[in-house]
Design an enzyme around this catalytic site. Sequence first.
Site, PDB file in Angstrom:
ATOM      1  N   HIS A 130       2.151  44.505  46.697  1.00 36.64           N
ATOM      2  CA  HIS A 130       1.871  43.156  47.182  1.00 36.64           C
ATOM      3  C   HIS A 130       3.086  42.289  46.861  1.00 36.64           C
ATOM      4  CE1 HIS A 130      -0.170  39.184  47.050  1.00 36.64           C
ATOM      5  NE2 HIS A 130      -1.124  39.729  47.766  1.00 36.64           N
ATOM      6  N   ASP A 207      -0.373  46.171  38.239  1.00 36.28           N
ATOM      7  CA  ASP A 207      -1.027  45.125  39.019  1.00 36.28           C
ATOM      8  C   ASP A 207      -2.461  45.592  39.255  1.00 36.28           C
ATOM      9  OD1 ASP A 207      -2.090  43.493  40.935  1.00 36.28           O
ATOM     10  OD2 ASP A 207      -0.439  43.682  42.359  1.00 36.28           O
ATOM     11  N   GLN A 210      -6.495  44.656  42.602  1.00 39.88           N
ATOM     12  CA  GLN A 210      -7.491  45.363  43.415  1.00 39.88           C
ATOM     13  C   GLN A 210      -8.152  46.501  42.649  1.00 39.88           C
ATOM     14  OE1 GLN A 210      -8.473  44.207  46.196  1.00 39.88           O
ATOM     15  NE2 GLN A 210      -6.782  42.866  46.771  1.00 39.88           N
ATOM     16  N   LYS A 233     -11.274  37.728  42.405  1.00 39.17           N
ATOM     17  CA  LYS A 233     -11.511  38.946  43.173  1.00 39.17           C
ATOM     18  C   LYS A 233     -12.594  39.800  42.529  1.00 39.17           C
ATOM     19  CE  LYS A 233      -6.700  39.284  44.801  1.00 39.17           C
ATOM     20  NZ  LYS A 233      -6.732  38.940  46.215  1.00 39.17           N
ATOM     21  N   CYS A 373       0.280  40.208  52.804  1.00 33.65           N
ATOM     22  CA  CYS A 373       1.264  39.968  51.732  1.00 33.65           C
ATOM     23  C   CYS A 373       1.927  41.256  51.284  1.00 33.65           C
ATOM     24  CB  CYS A 373       0.620  39.276  50.526  1.00 33.65           C
ATOM     25  SG  CYS A 373      -0.017  37.665  50.919  1.00 33.65           S
TER      26      CYS A 373
HETATM   27  C1  LIG Z   1      -2.629  44.198  45.001  1.00 33.18           C
HETATM   28  C2  LIG Z   1      -2.603  42.724  44.792  1.00 33.18           C
HETATM   29  N1  LIG Z   1      -1.801  42.203  43.862  1.00 33.18           N
HETATM   30  C3  LIG Z   1      -1.753  40.894  43.617  1.00 33.18           C
HETATM   31  C4  LIG Z   1      -2.521  40.001  44.324  1.00 33.18           C
HETATM   32  C5  LIG Z   1      -2.384  38.550  44.023  1.00 33.18           C
HETATM   33  O1  LIG Z   1      -3.568  37.995  43.619  1.00 33.18           O
HETATM   34  P1  LIG Z   1      -3.629  36.416  43.400  1.00 33.18           P
HETATM   35  O2  LIG Z   1      -3.303  35.810  44.722  1.00 33.18           O
HETATM   36  O3  LIG Z   1      -5.024  36.168  42.978  1.00 33.18           O
HETATM   37  O4  LIG Z   1      -2.619  36.091  42.373  1.00 33.18           O
HETATM   38  C6  LIG Z   1      -3.369  40.474  45.311  1.00 33.18           C
HETATM   39  C7  LIG Z   1      -4.182  39.527  46.104  1.00 33.18           C
HETATM   40  O5  LIG Z   1      -4.282  39.551  47.282  1.00 33.18           O
HETATM   41  C8  LIG Z   1      -3.410  41.864  45.554  1.00 33.18           C
HETATM   42  O6  LIG Z   1      -4.209  42.367  46.500  1.00 33.18           O
END
Ligand SMILES: Cc1ncc(COP(=O)(O)O)c(C=O)c1O
Lengths: 424, 150
Positions: A130, A207, A210, A233, A373
Amino acid sequence: MKVASEVPRLDVQRLRADFPILDRKVHGKRLVYLDSAATTQKPEAVIEALSHYYRTFNANIHRGIHSLAEEATEAYEQTRRKVASFIGGVEPRSIIFTRNATEGLNLVAYAWGRHHVGSGDEILLTEMEHHSNLVPWMLLAREKGAVLKHIPITDEGELRLDCLSDLMTARTKVVSVTLVSNVLGTINPVREIADAAHRYGALMVVDGAQGVPHLPVDVRALDCDFLAFSGHKMLGPTGVGVLYGRPELLMNMEPFLGGGEMIREVRLDRATWNDIPWKFEAGTPNIADVVAFSAALDYLEAVGMDAVRAHEVELTGYGLERLLSLGWIKIYGPRDPDRRGGVLAFNDPEIHAHDLSTILDQYGIAIRAGHHCAQPLMRRLGAAATSRASFYLYNDRDDIDALVEALIAAGKYFGRNTRVHPAG
Amino acid sequence: MSDLRELYQEVILDHNKKPRNFRRLEGANATAEGYNPLCGDQITVYLELEGDVIRSISFQGAGCAISKASASMMTTSVKGKTRAEVEALFDRVHKMLTRELDTKVNSHELGKLAVLSGVCEFPARVKCASLAWHTLNAALEAKKEPVSTE
Ligand SMILES: Cc1ncc(COP(=O)(O)O)c(C=O)c1O
């Protein structure tokens, strides 16, 4: 399926009743919410906890001596202890509250990275990250003259671990990998990568945005040094993220933001830092949402993460089967539901993801369309955009059936002649 | 679902499937690239300008049906027009998409472009329909000031 039968099946109908928003209609249709990878809906208990906090013990924490301040501080710190136990029983002082996963990853890249990564050092990421696990490292690499490397993926969307030994070198300072891909759904072998990273003396960052909401996660089993995720999430309110960090690392790190709360003593020209984790929580934190996040953790614990995972494996298997049975849908990521999370990215070769999403919305179905993203990954997949349906504990087969029906209807708007296959 | 029928009219689907002037333009003397970062839609507009008049126009790119059809219809409706005429037409289109213009009364000013009026029921898609126009504008602007830093 691997999942043992002793894991209780979710009573989705009963769970759904806990989520007030699921009663609403969209364009006159039942809301079919298939966008939980973006953010999940919230149970009544979380909504109630938020309002209860403001109604009964709203106060600033760690600095008042009055009853409200003590109650608020206790509730805030209790959430920290719950998070610590949720991810495998780590020390509460290893839990830092942030705004979201993004901020957690930035914190590591900034407060750890700027002091440990130098010119010519290497940062190893993957092709499926991401943007929030790419851009903070890019900023760091640019500032320090470090080198970014990426573990490639197979056409089925799994990491090419066979490349790992070539990619890791004595210069590798940090490896940062997503536990579950937000596009492919792939569950990555984080432990194996962490072992390799540690062999080379590199740090392992995960990370978990998810992963933590959907899988039972034990930090010690992953053997990672940092783990970032977002409360919103996983049934919690927006505005709360978590960064787990190994205490020995946190203690030796410089602060991230400066201000109140993160200090011990301040003179006009110098200061000493508070203990961890408060050293990393400058200013008044998001007290209300942290307190309400506690209710989300209670909810997930009561349901059981094993049961959540088993439910998603079952639903994902059903979703894969139904989408593929249409005959024209392209699905990204592994085909085996045991190897992936409840995220299905797909494309109709004749209908752009945005058109599809507009049409599905008219049927009350919320999916995500776009690059999610993860632009480098989209480029690797050769897709400008994809649609993505993602599941959580409140989704059931009816939701997938509704999606499939609407995909058939969308095809009709675009002039496709289809015979409707019977469900299942 | 009547809004959907309004949005995805036959003409639009036809332009999406068989976009007109969908190619690189040999002899173009102005081009611009448009990008919608939100959805990843990308378009390049090629112009052959003779003085103030668009002699020829084409486009390439990837995007949804609305953005593609809008671009395709744009190319067929601005060929032979002057800069001022194009600006006036874009103004009409923009007003139609944002519902500032009653298309029932003013459809003669829009000609075939009036089939895009259904987009105003879908605010999230207005950008898709206007991307090509903004890009055309940028190409015209670039031509006005030939000293480009790009
Ligand atoms: C794999 C992954 N990492 C990081 C994020 C970032 O999350 P946040 O926007 O809550 O910081 C997301 C959110 O879409 C994600 O799917």
